[in-house]
Motif scaffolding. Structure first.
Motif, PDB file in Angstrom:
ATOM      1  N   TYR A 168       0.813  -1.220   0.000  1.00 45.39           N
ATOM      2  CA  TYR A 168       0.000   0.000   0.000  1.00 45.39           C
ATOM      3  C   TYR A 168       0.846   1.269   0.000  1.00 45.39           C
ATOM      4  O   TYR A 168       0.391   2.315  -0.471  1.00 45.39           O
ATOM      5  CB  TYR A 168      -0.933  -0.005   1.211  1.00 45.39           C
ATOM      6  CG  TYR A 168      -2.072  -0.982   1.064  1.00 45.39           C
ATOM      7  CD1 TYR A 168      -3.285  -0.592   0.498  1.00 45.39           C
ATOM      8  CD2 TYR A 168      -1.939  -2.312   1.468  1.00 45.39           C
ATOM      9  CE1 TYR A 168      -4.325  -1.491   0.345  1.00 45.39           C
ATOM     10  CE2 TYR A 168      -2.973  -3.220   1.321  1.00 45.39           C
ATOM     11  CZ  TYR A 168      -4.164  -2.808   0.752  1.00 45.39           C
ATOM     12  OH  TYR A 168      -5.195  -3.707   0.593  1.00 45.39           O
ATOM     13  N   LYS A 216      -0.822  -0.273  12.258  1.00 47.16           N
ATOM     14  CA  LYS A 216      -1.689   0.822  11.823  1.00 47.16           C
ATOM     15  C   LYS A 216      -1.134   2.173  12.246  1.00 47.16           C
ATOM     16  O   LYS A 216      -1.317   3.185  11.558  1.00 47.16           O
ATOM     17  CB  LYS A 216      -3.099   0.632  12.398  1.00 47.16           C
ATOM     18  CG  LYS A 216      -4.120   1.620  11.847  1.00 47.16           C
ATOM     19  CD  LYS A 216      -5.513   1.301  12.364  1.00 47.16           C
ATOM     20  CE  LYS A 216      -6.554   2.270  11.786  1.00 47.16           C
ATOM     21  NZ  LYS A 216      -7.909   1.968  12.290  1.00 47.16           N
ATOM     22  N   ALA A 227      -8.643   6.987   3.330  1.00 46.90           N
ATOM     23  CA  ALA A 227      -9.645   6.181   4.033  1.00 46.90           C
ATOM     24  C   ALA A 227      -9.908   4.838   3.344  1.00 46.90           C
ATOM     25  O   ALA A 227      -9.999   3.795   4.003  1.00 46.90           O
ATOM     26  CB  ALA A 227     -10.947   6.966   4.169  1.00 46.90           C
ATOM     27  N   LYS A 228     -10.029   4.846   2.003  1.00 40.28           N
ATOM     28  CA  LYS A 228     -10.294   3.607   1.276  1.00 40.28           C
ATOM     29  C   LYS A 228      -9.115   2.646   1.372  1.00 40.28           C
ATOM     30  O   LYS A 228      -9.288   1.442   1.591  1.00 40.28           O
ATOM     31  CB  LYS A 228     -10.615   3.915  -0.190  1.00 40.28           C
ATOM     32  CG  LYS A 228     -11.974   4.576  -0.404  1.00 40.28           C
ATOM     33  CD  LYS A 228     -12.259   4.750  -1.886  1.00 40.28           C
ATOM     34  CE  LYS A 228     -13.635   5.365  -2.111  1.00 40.28           C
ATOM     35  NZ  LYS A 228     -13.922   5.553  -3.559  1.00 40.28           N
ATOM     36  N   GLU A 229      -7.907   3.170   1.214  1.00 40.01           N
ATOM     37  CA  GLU A 229      -6.714   2.335   1.317  1.00 40.01           C
ATOM     38  C   GLU A 229      -6.594   1.746   2.716  1.00 40.01           C
ATOM     39  O   GLU A 229      -6.248   0.570   2.879  1.00 40.01           O
ATOM     40  CB  GLU A 229      -5.469   3.166   0.999  1.00 40.01           C
ATOM     41  CG  GLU A 229      -5.351   3.595  -0.452  1.00 40.01           C
ATOM     42  CD  GLU A 229      -4.234   4.589  -0.660  1.00 40.01           C
ATOM     43  OE1 GLU A 229      -3.660   4.605  -1.774  1.00 40.01           O
ATOM     44  OE2 GLU A 229      -3.910   5.361   0.275  1.00 40.01           O
ATOM     45  N   LEU A 230      -6.891   2.557   3.709  1.00 43.57           N
ATOM     46  CA  LEU A 230      -6.753   2.107   5.092  1.00 43.57           C
ATOM     47  C   LEU A 230      -7.747   0.988   5.406  1.00 43.57           C
ATOM     48  O   LEU A 230      -7.411   0.021   6.093  1.00 43.57           O
ATOM     49  CB  LEU A 230      -6.951   3.288   6.046  1.00 43.57           C
ATOM     50  CG  LEU A 230      -6.630   3.039   7.523  1.00 43.57           C
ATOM     51  CD1 LEU A 230      -5.198   2.549   7.688  1.00 43.57           C
ATOM     52  CD2 LEU A 230      -6.865   4.309   8.336  1.00 43.57           C
ATOM     53  N   THR A 231      -8.958   1.104   4.889  1.00 42.37           N
ATOM     54  CA  THR A 231      -9.965   0.058   5.095  1.00 42.37           C
ATOM     55  C   THR A 231      -9.511  -1.255   4.470  1.00 42.37           C
ATOM     56  O   THR A 231      -9.645  -2.328   5.070  1.00 42.37           O
ATOM     57  CB  THR A 231     -11.314   0.492   4.499  1.00 42.37           C
ATOM     58  OG1 THR A 231     -11.783   1.655   5.192  1.00 42.37           O
ATOM     59  CG2 THR A 231     -12.350  -0.613   4.648  1.00 42.37           C
ATOM     60  N   LYS A 232      -8.971  -1.188   3.248  1.00 46.33           N
ATOM     61  CA  LYS A 232      -8.494  -2.394   2.574  1.00 46.33           C
ATOM     62  C   LYS A 232      -7.302  -2.992   3.309  1.00 46.33           C
ATOM     63  O   LYS A 232      -7.216  -4.209   3.486  1.00 46.33           O
ATOM     64  CB  LYS A 232      -8.112  -2.066   1.127  1.00 46.33           C
ATOM     65  CG  LYS A 232      -9.292  -1.722   0.233  1.00 46.33           C
ATOM     66  CD  LYS A 232      -8.821  -1.405  -1.180  1.00 46.33           C
ATOM     67  CE  LYS A 232      -9.981  -1.066  -2.094  1.00 46.33           C
ATOM     68  NZ  LYS A 232      -9.519  -0.718  -3.466  1.00 46.33           N
ATOM     69  N   TRP A 233      -6.359  -2.133   3.709  1.00 45.56           N
ATOM     70  CA  TRP A 233      -5.204  -2.636   4.454  1.00 45.56           C
ATOM     71  C   TRP A 233      -5.639  -3.303   5.751  1.00 45.56           C
ATOM     72  O   TRP A 233      -5.152  -4.384   6.100  1.00 45.56           O
ATOM     73  CB  TRP A 233      -4.228  -1.498   4.771  1.00 45.56           C
ATOM     74  CG  TRP A 233      -3.141  -1.955   5.698  1.00 45.56           C
ATOM     75  CD1 TRP A 233      -1.965  -2.536   5.347  1.00 45.56           C
ATOM     76  CD2 TRP A 233      -3.177  -1.951   7.134  1.00 45.56           C
ATOM     77  NE1 TRP A 233      -1.256  -2.882   6.467  1.00 45.56           N
ATOM     78  CE2 TRP A 233      -1.976  -2.528   7.578  1.00 45.56           C
ATOM     79  CE3 TRP A 233      -4.100  -1.493   8.079  1.00 45.56           C
ATOM     80  CZ2 TRP A 233      -1.671  -2.677   8.935  1.00 45.56           C
ATOM     81  CZ3 TRP A 233      -3.813  -1.639   9.433  1.00 45.56           C
ATOM     82  CH2 TRP A 233      -2.608  -2.228   9.850  1.00 45.56           C
ATOM     83  N   ASP A 234      -6.566  -2.664   6.453  1.00 45.83           N
ATOM     84  CA  ASP A 234      -7.049  -3.177   7.740  1.00 45.83           C
ATOM     85  C   ASP A 234      -7.589  -4.593   7.585  1.00 45.83           C
ATOM     86  O   ASP A 234      -7.230  -5.511   8.343  1.00 45.83           O
ATOM     87  CB  ASP A 234      -8.128  -2.244   8.287  1.00 45.83           C
ATOM     88  CG  ASP A 234      -8.552  -2.599   9.690  1.00 45.83           C
ATOM     89  OD1 ASP A 234      -9.321  -3.566   9.861  1.00 45.83           O
ATOM     90  OD2 ASP A 234      -8.118  -1.915  10.638  1.00 45.83           O
ATOM     91  N   SER A 235      -8.444  -4.800   6.598  1.00 40.03           N
ATOM     92  CA  SER A 235      -9.033  -6.115   6.373  1.00 40.03           C
ATOM     93  C   SER A 235      -7.979  -7.142   5.976  1.00 40.03           C
ATOM     94  O   SER A 235      -7.947  -8.268   6.494  1.00 40.03           O
ATOM     95  CB  SER A 235     -10.099  -6.022   5.279  1.00 40.03           C
ATOM     96  OG  SER A 235     -10.603  -7.300   4.961  1.00 40.03           O
ATOM     97  N   ARG A 238      -5.624  -8.103   8.953  1.00 39.17           N
ATOM     98  CA  ARG A 238      -6.289  -8.992   9.919  1.00 39.17           C
ATOM     99  C   ARG A 238      -6.367 -10.421   9.367  1.00 39.17           C
ATOM    100  O   ARG A 238      -6.150 -11.399  10.101  1.00 39.17           O
ATOM    101  CB  ARG A 238      -7.684  -8.461  10.248  1.00 39.17           C
ATOM    102  CG  ARG A 238      -7.670  -7.178  11.084  1.00 39.17           C
ATOM    103  CD  ARG A 238      -9.072  -6.750  11.463  1.00 39.17           C
ATOM    104  NE  ARG A 238      -9.079  -5.467  12.155  1.00 39.17           N
ATOM    105  CZ  ARG A 238      -8.832  -5.302  13.454  1.00 39.17           C
ATOM    106  NH1 ARG A 238      -8.538  -6.364  14.206  1.00 39.17           N
ATOM    107  NH2 ARG A 238      -8.866  -4.097  14.012  1.00 39.17           N
TER     108      ARG A 238
END
Length: 265
Positions: A168, A216, A227-235, A238
């Motif tokens: 990312y 994170k 925000a979109k990149e962070l959501t994808k990275w988060d998932s 995990r």
């Protein structure tokens, strides 16, 4: 506060304020040995006035407060300083936290015994900062530079997590750490002498959640992704941890210090 620096992440903007809550919760991870190395050198103890540069959420002064030094912590990010104040107030600690860049700090000359810089030294404009720090320090005053990082080539979980950060943030310059002495710019030696340095390996305990939070809260993730990149990275991160990590584990890091003494005369 958004920062761009051509020396860091190929100039990609980052803002520690975006991840200050995670930073406060997940980056207070230095082991006891990290602080013992400081105390063994007679630093940050009662009778000393200590200035902590790039203090972030105040991890260093809060963890060493019990040893009696008079602490001032400075950081360029108001959100980081806000968290530092909240955390220190919860423990009834009297620490003077200020929102100011290291380049703009303003204290009377020869009033500081020890200056610390933990996880932040490479951000500074050294040509401007080094003479200023020398003036602030008392005779024989000390500049202590501290660092700790995971070792991606020696630790499976660290390596896999780092690969995902680079997916990312491919220009993230925090990757690829190996055990080595802290880099000191040539300009520093015009004002300071190297007194001591040490590099050593440490195991740092995590849970899946705290390791995820630690990642994170790094510059290549929470401080720079949208925000979109962070959501994808988060998932994705995990899911990665569910595949490769137990619920509790340790990650191999190295820690380093460089102790510089103010030049005389």
């Amino acid at each position: 506060m958004e920062i761009r620096d051509s020396r860091i992440d190929s100039g990609k903007a980052f803002d520690w304020g975006r991840t200050s809550r995670e930073y406060a919760k997940y980056r207070d991870i230095y082991p006891d040995e990290f602080y013992e190395k400081i105390l063994d050198r007679g630093l940050c103890v009662k009778g000393q006035k200590v200035l902590d540069l790039g203090t972030g959420t105040g991890v260093l002064p809060r963890n060493m407060y019990q040893y009696g030094a008079d602490w001032v912590g400075c950081d360029i990010s108001p959100e980081q300083i806000e968290q530092a104040k909240i955390l220190s107030k919860e423990k009834n600690m009297k620490i003077d936290f200020r929102t100011v860049s290291t380049e703009d700090i303003d204290f009377p000359d020869e009033t500081i015994d020890v200056i610390t810089a933990c996880q932040c030294f490479w951000y500074f404009d050294h040509e401007k900062v080094m003479p200023k720090l020398s003036k602030l320090l008392k005779k024989d005053g000390k500049l202590l530079i501290l660092y700790m990082a995971w070792l991606p080539y020696e630790d499976k979980i660290a390596g896999a997590s780092e690969e995902l950060v680079l997916k990312y943030s491919p220009d993230w310059s925090g990757a690829g750490e190996t055990l080595h002495p802290i880099w000191i710019p040539d300009i520093a030696y015009e004002y300071f002498e190297m007194e001591d340095h040490e590099e050593y390996k440490v195991m740092v305990p995590f849970t899946k959640e705290s390791w995820h939070g630690r990642l994170k809260a790094c510059r290549g993730v929470g401080a720079s992704l949208d925000a979109k990149e962070l959501t994808k990275w988060d998932s994705e991160h995990r899911q990665l941890l569910d595949r490769i990590a137990p619920e509790q584990f340790e990650v191999l890091h190295y820690a380093a210090l460089a102790l510089l003494r103010k030049r005389r005369g």
